[in-house]
Design a protein around this motif. Structure first.
Motif, PDB file in Angstrom:
ATOM      1  N   VAL A  80       4.679  -0.412  -6.740  1.00 47.42           N
ATOM      2  CA  VAL A  80       3.636   0.565  -7.045  1.00 47.42           C
ATOM      3  C   VAL A  80       3.027   0.327  -8.429  1.00 47.42           C
ATOM      4  CG1 VAL A  80       5.227   2.281  -8.027  1.00 47.42           C
ATOM      5  CG2 VAL A  80       3.083   3.034  -6.943  1.00 47.42           C
ATOM      6  N   ILE A  83      -0.005  -1.806  -7.725  1.00 40.80           N
ATOM      7  CA  ILE A  83      -0.796  -1.474  -6.539  1.00 40.80           C
ATOM      8  C   ILE A  83      -2.292  -1.472  -6.819  1.00 40.80           C
ATOM      9  CG2 ILE A  83      -0.895   1.055  -6.789  1.00 40.80           C
ATOM     10  CD1 ILE A  83       0.097  -0.749  -3.553  1.00 40.80           C
ATOM     11  N   GLU A  84      -2.690  -1.330  -8.079  1.00 43.03           N
ATOM     12  CA  GLU A  84      -4.115  -1.337  -8.430  1.00 43.03           C
ATOM     13  C   GLU A  84      -4.761  -2.678  -8.095  1.00 43.03           C
ATOM     14  OE1 GLU A  84      -4.955  -1.784 -12.853  1.00 43.03           O
ATOM     15  OE2 GLU A  84      -2.794  -1.341 -12.890  1.00 43.03           O
ATOM     16  N   GLN A 118       3.806   1.760   1.373  1.00 45.26           N
ATOM     17  CA  GLN A 118       2.954   1.962   0.201  1.00 45.26           C
ATOM     18  C   GLN A 118       1.590   1.308   0.392  1.00 45.26           C
ATOM     19  OE1 GLN A 118       4.867   0.984  -3.588  1.00 45.26           O
ATOM     20  NE2 GLN A 118       6.861   1.461  -2.709  1.00 45.26           N
ATOM     21  N   CYS A 122      -2.007   3.334   0.495  1.00 44.51           N
ATOM     22  CA  CYS A 122      -2.997   3.038  -0.540  1.00 44.51           C
ATOM     23  C   CYS A 122      -4.279   2.456   0.051  1.00 44.51           C
ATOM     24  CB  CYS A 122      -2.399   2.075  -1.558  1.00 44.51           C
ATOM     25  SG  CYS A 122      -3.509   1.636  -2.913  1.00 44.51           S
ATOM     26  N   SER A 123      -4.140   1.620   1.064  1.00 46.31           N
ATOM     27  CA  SER A 123      -5.292   0.945   1.670  1.00 46.31           C
ATOM     28  C   SER A 123      -6.020   1.800   2.691  1.00 46.31           C
ATOM     29  CB  SER A 123      -4.832  -0.351   2.345  1.00 46.31           C
ATOM     30  OG  SER A 123      -3.968  -0.056   3.432  1.00 46.31           O
TER      31      SER A 123
END
Length: 222
Positions: A80, A83-84, A118, A122-123
């Motif tokens: 995480v 993750i950006e 995750q 996020c996507s």
């Protein structure tokens, strides 16, 4: 069925390199792991040729004297942090929208389960797949046809375990499924499972495409 047309009962997708790009995430994460465990940093040249391999292979290659469970936990906990840098590949959302209106969809990935969850959140790709996420290393008790009570850890691609298990849970014959991936690991796993295999930028399947956005033209209507 022709060389460029197939009407599957379900479509199974690899994740990384097929629908998303996490090259920068994994290079950063593995080097963060190297720092945490007192290892030398991994150069981009060393790492890029191994991209897509299993966690076991990453461990064997660079962290062999670190406890495997500790290495996996570190990656699970710190993915995480990077993750950006997650990118959704062009055409992925449109292709999945098209496919989900026609077929059952599932993810079959070498990524660990926690990291996969995750990525999906996020996507925003989770809306296409629901709980149909099948990950290497996951412990299952119903993989084999025999009713053995012992658990079994699904082996990573190029072993076909994940794909065969996904088909079993979806209630479909692998020969009636399409598997889409972007590495030689994917091509081998899909063919060994018996699927119609589509390669994104890679040879070895039944069809090679340049991008995920081209997939709808391969899916024949019944």
């Amino acid at each position: 069925v022709t060389a460029m047309s197939f009407s599957p009962q379900a479509i199974l997708f690899d994740l990384d390199g097929t629908l998303i790009d996490s090259h920068r995430i994994w290079h950063g994460l593995l080097n963060a792991s190297a720092k945490a465990f007192g290892k030398r940093l991994i150069t981009h040249e060393e790492w890029i040729v191994s991209f897509g391999q299993s966690m076991q292979k990453n461990h064997e290659m660079w962290f062999h004297d670190v406890d495997y469970a500790e290495f996996c936990k570190y990656c699970d906990d710190h993915y995480v942090d990077f993750i950006e840098f997650l990118d959704i590949l062009d055409g992925a959302h449109d292709t999945l929208s098209h496919c989900s209106a026609l077929k059952h969809l599932a993810i079959c990935t070498n990524c660990p389960e926690k990291i996969t969850e995750q990525i999906m959140e996020c996507s925003k790709l989770n809306r296409f797949f629901g709980s149909n996420l099948f990950c290497a290393g996951s412990s299952v008790t119903d993989f084999h046809l025999s009713s053995s009570p012992s658990s079994y850890n699904l082996l990573p691609k190029p072993n076909p375990d994940i794909i065969i298990y996904a088909c079993k849970k979806l209630g479909v014959d692998p020969k009636q499924c399409m598997f889409v991936g972007d590495t030689t690991y994917d091509m081998e796993a899909g063919k060994r499972a018996g699927c119609f295999v589509v390669g994104i930028g890679v040879d070895g399947g039944d069809v090679r495409l340049d991008s995920i956005g081209q997939l709808p033209k391969v899916i024949a209507s019944k």
